[in-house]
Design an enzyme around this catalytic site. Structure first.
Site, PDB file in Angstrom:
ATOM      1  N   GLY A 296      72.582  60.957  46.898  1.00 43.78           N
ATOM      2  CA  GLY A 296      72.366  59.526  46.784  1.00 43.78           C
ATOM      3  C   GLY A 296      71.767  58.818  46.035  1.00 43.78           C
ATOM      4  O   GLY A 296      71.571  57.592  45.978  1.00 43.78           O
ATOM      5  N   GLY A 340      76.225  63.663  43.909  1.00 40.83           N
ATOM      6  CA  GLY A 340      77.672  63.570  43.543  1.00 40.83           C
ATOM      7  C   GLY A 340      77.912  62.507  42.536  1.00 40.83           C
ATOM      8  O   GLY A 340      78.205  62.812  41.422  1.00 40.83           O
ATOM      9  N   TYR A 382      82.780  48.941  50.882  1.00 41.93           N
ATOM     10  CA  TYR A 382      81.381  48.637  50.781  1.00 41.93           C
ATOM     11  C   TYR A 382      80.853  47.405  50.023  1.00 41.93           C
ATOM     12  O   TYR A 382      79.667  47.095  49.562  1.00 41.93           O
ATOM     13  CB  TYR A 382      80.676  49.735  49.872  1.00 41.93           C
ATOM     14  CG  TYR A 382      81.061  51.124  50.514  1.00 41.93           C
ATOM     15  CD1 TYR A 382      80.896  51.416  51.500  1.00 41.93           C
ATOM     16  CD2 TYR A 382      81.394  52.260  49.269  1.00 41.93           C
ATOM     17  CE1 TYR A 382      81.155  52.761  51.930  1.00 41.93           C
ATOM     18  CE2 TYR A 382      81.564  53.204  49.916  1.00 41.93           C
ATOM     19  CZ  TYR A 382      81.415  53.775  51.140  1.00 41.93           C
ATOM     20  OH  TYR A 382      81.604  55.176  51.424  1.00 41.93           O
ATOM     21  N   CYS A 409      99.065  44.613  50.057  1.00 39.95           N
ATOM     22  CA  CYS A 409      99.243  43.486  50.974  1.00 39.95           C
ATOM     23  C   CYS A 409      98.089  43.493  51.803  1.00 39.95           C
ATOM     24  O   CYS A 409      98.123  43.396  53.109  1.00 39.95           O
ATOM     25  CB  CYS A 409     100.484  43.809  51.918  1.00 39.95           C
ATOM     26  SG  CYS A 409     101.920  43.906  51.006  1.00 39.95           S
TER      27      CYS A 409
HETATM   28  C1  LIG Z   1      75.169  65.489  52.941  1.00 42.35           C
HETATM   29  C2  LIG Z   1      75.527  64.761  51.570  1.00 42.35           C
HETATM   30  N1  LIG Z   1      75.187  65.225  50.207  1.00 42.35           N
HETATM   31  C3  LIG Z   1      75.298  64.705  49.242  1.00 42.35           C
HETATM   32  C4  LIG Z   1      76.039  63.572  49.209  1.00 42.35           C
HETATM   33  C5  LIG Z   1      76.418  62.865  47.901  1.00 42.35           C
HETATM   34  O1  LIG Z   1      76.137  61.501  47.820  1.00 42.35           O
HETATM   35  P1  LIG Z   1      76.027  60.828  46.368  1.00 42.35           P
HETATM   36  O2  LIG Z   1      77.393  61.010  45.775  1.00 42.35           O
HETATM   37  O3  LIG Z   1      75.824  59.468  46.507  1.00 42.35           O
HETATM   38  O4  LIG Z   1      75.005  61.360  45.260  1.00 42.35           O
HETATM   39  C6  LIG Z   1      76.418  62.884  50.447  1.00 42.35           C
HETATM   40  C7  LIG Z   1      77.283  61.620  50.300  1.00 42.35           C
HETATM   41  O5  LIG Z   1      77.935  61.160  51.378  1.00 42.35           O
HETATM   42  C8  LIG Z   1      76.170  63.619  51.603  1.00 42.35           C
HETATM   43  O6  LIG Z   1      76.658  63.188  52.944  1.00 42.35           O
END
Ligand SMILES: Cc1ncc(COP(=O)(O)O)c(C=O)c1O
Length: 481
Positions: A296, A340, A382, A409
């Site tokens: 996150g 991520g 979002y 569309c």
């Molecule tokens: C359990 C968990 N870990 C990691 C992530 C990765 O989040 P981010 O790409 O925002 O770092 C998510 C994203 O939904 C998640 O649900």
């Protein structure tokens, strides 16, 4: 960008609405802000943009548009930054949902990151690319029996349990396969990250995890609870897992949301998770060896975003966990995180060709490109914000308040809601949207039977297709009727 109060609203093409303020256009539309562009992106002597040593005009000609261009050197550098920041006594699991392909898995493996997958498909890609199974974690709030069997059979390093039913399901499958499966329990800590409602996942009214708070007896019964036991569903899940020989409880997992810029949410989450670890020690006499604070961590989608560096985040999270554990008299567990977007988001940009430029006098100019919500649904989903630049040439023309829209569309098919582009923009010009490495190709769809774009990795003047463009044949092959 300079901000100024502009009470009259965006009547002129020289102001951009932003949270009640209006942002003046940049003085030079040709500048590539390093906060949002991949590290190797630069203007060439002829005014176009190059990434990984390759001119986007050449890339567009060879591979077509829309096109995801992934800067391999940038991605690897970010992997190393995360790995080095957390060191050998912690683990970084790249969240594969952001974007996953075999090449990316190989790079992750080489750079020392682990991998979090959340489906059988992601697991298959990871295994096919040779990620050692013990470095893989399987997530998901409704893993199928087939997915669990695939993961246990492969020997994944951990499965993150998300419900009471899943505890029984994983235990049964592990038992049948003669395995003792390491597991973590995903808990919801009651923290709502400061982010968009639909991607904040640790507050309690949501589908993921087991709540720390509450009394199981007042919530549910039978398979969903345990009437006489104290504590919330998470404490009850711990009791159940500890009774099962085929499961090895190694830790507690929490993920509080996405696109988070400060660590205060993690501080509350760590405090509450450590509270559970303390209860587990007191009730069961065991200290769990792992704590995972999820992903996150935010990135810069626009120059206004100001994310922390991996080493700052690592220092801060370590300090929080150590302080909480020492305060509770616990030994400090091994920390892991799951970034991520913060690993791959800034490493890619999407290149589009401009199709039409439609001026709505007194309002704005609509610039239509040859992709849209099928290759980047985040703006529609979002209200995500992006920037965009003219990349096939430079321009000294005046800034024009623009909305970059796709070809689908849907009137909500917006790629970049508010942007300044030069007012000599014309059909055929190439535009690129930076920071599209995460949740763009991985969330791409075939809406309007669009053909999902390829991902081309660039490095040191060489380009390699790592995910090819879909073809009409692909579509027709699926349509068997
Ligand atoms: C359990 C968990 N870990 C990691 C992530 C990765 O989040 P981010 O790409 O925002 O770092 C998510 C994203 O939904 C998640 O649900």
């Amino acid at each position: 960008m300079s901000r100024s109060a502009h009470p009259a609203g965006p009547r002129h093409a020289d102001v951009l609405p932003e949270g009640g303020h209006y942002v003046a256009p940049p003085t030079d539309l040709n500048v590539l802000d390093p906060r949002v562009w991949p590290q190797t992106a630069t203007r060439t002597s002829t005014g176009s943009v190059s990434v990984g040593g390759l001119d986007v005009k050449d890339l567009a000609e060879e591979f077509g548009t829309p096109l995801y261009v992934l800067d391999e050197a940038d991605f690897r550098a970010r992997c190393r930054a995360w790995r080095d920041a957390f060191g050998d006594d912690a683990d970084v699991f790249y969240a594969g949902k952001a974007f996953l392909s075999r090449a990316v898995v190989r790079w992750l493996t080489e750079e020392g990151l682990n991998l979090d997958v959340c489906s059988g498909g992601e697991l298959s890609i990871a295994l096919a690319a040779g990620m050692p199974p013990e470095r893989i974690a399987l997530h998901g709030n409704n893993k199928s029996s087939a997915e669990i069997e695939q993961a246990v059979g492969a020997g994944v390093g951990r499965i993150v349990l998300d419900s009471f039913q899943e505890i029984a399901r994983v235990a049964h499958i592990a038992d049948r396969l003669g395995r003792r499966q390491p597991v973590q329990i995903r808990v919801t800590v009651g923290v709502e990250a400061h982010t968009h409602e639909f991607i904040a996942t640790a507050h309690e009214d949501q589908k993921f995890g087991l709540a720390l708070a509450g009394d199981t007896s007042s919530r549910s019964s039978g398979d969903r609870g345990h009437p006489e036991a104290p504590g919330g569903p998470a404490a009850e899940a711990v009791r159940r897992v500890l009774k099962l020989d085929s499961l090895e409880l190694v830790g507690i997992h929490s993920h509080i949301g996405s696109q988070i810029f400060d660590t205060s949410g993690f501080e509350v989450a760590a405090h509450r998770v450590v509270g559970l670890l303390t209860d587990i020690r007191d009730e069961h006499g065991v200290e769990l060896p792992e704590i995972d604070l999820g992903g996150g961590l935010g990135i810069a989608y626009t120059p206004e975003d100001d994310p922390s560096e991996p080493h700052e985040i690592a220092v801060s999270l370590r300090k929080i966990v150590e302080r909480e554990c020492r305060g509770a008299g616990l030994s400090v567990p091994r920390l892991s995180v799951e970034p991520g977007r913060a690993v791959i988001g800034p490493s890619a940009c999407t290149v589009y060709e401009t199709g039409t430029v439609k001026e709505l006098p007194g309002l704005r100019t609509y610039v239509s490109v040859d992709g849209g919500m099928s290759d980047n649904v985040r703006t529609a989903l979002y209200d995500a914000e992006y920037t965009v630049s003219l990349v096939s040439r430079s321009s000294e023309a005046s800034p024009m308040l623009s909305r970059v829209v796709g070809k689908h569309c849907e009137s909500g098919d917006i790629v970049v809601r508010d942007a300044f582009l030069p007012d000599d923009l014309a059909p055929g010009d190439l535009l690129a949207v930076p920071a599209t490495g995460a949740y763009c190709r991985s969330m791409a769809s075939n809406y309007n039977h669009a053909l999902r774009p390829p991902v081309v990795a660039v490095r040191d003047g060489e380009a390699r297709v790592i995910v090819r463009r879909e073809t009409e044949e692909d579509l027709l092959r699926l349509d068997v009727g």
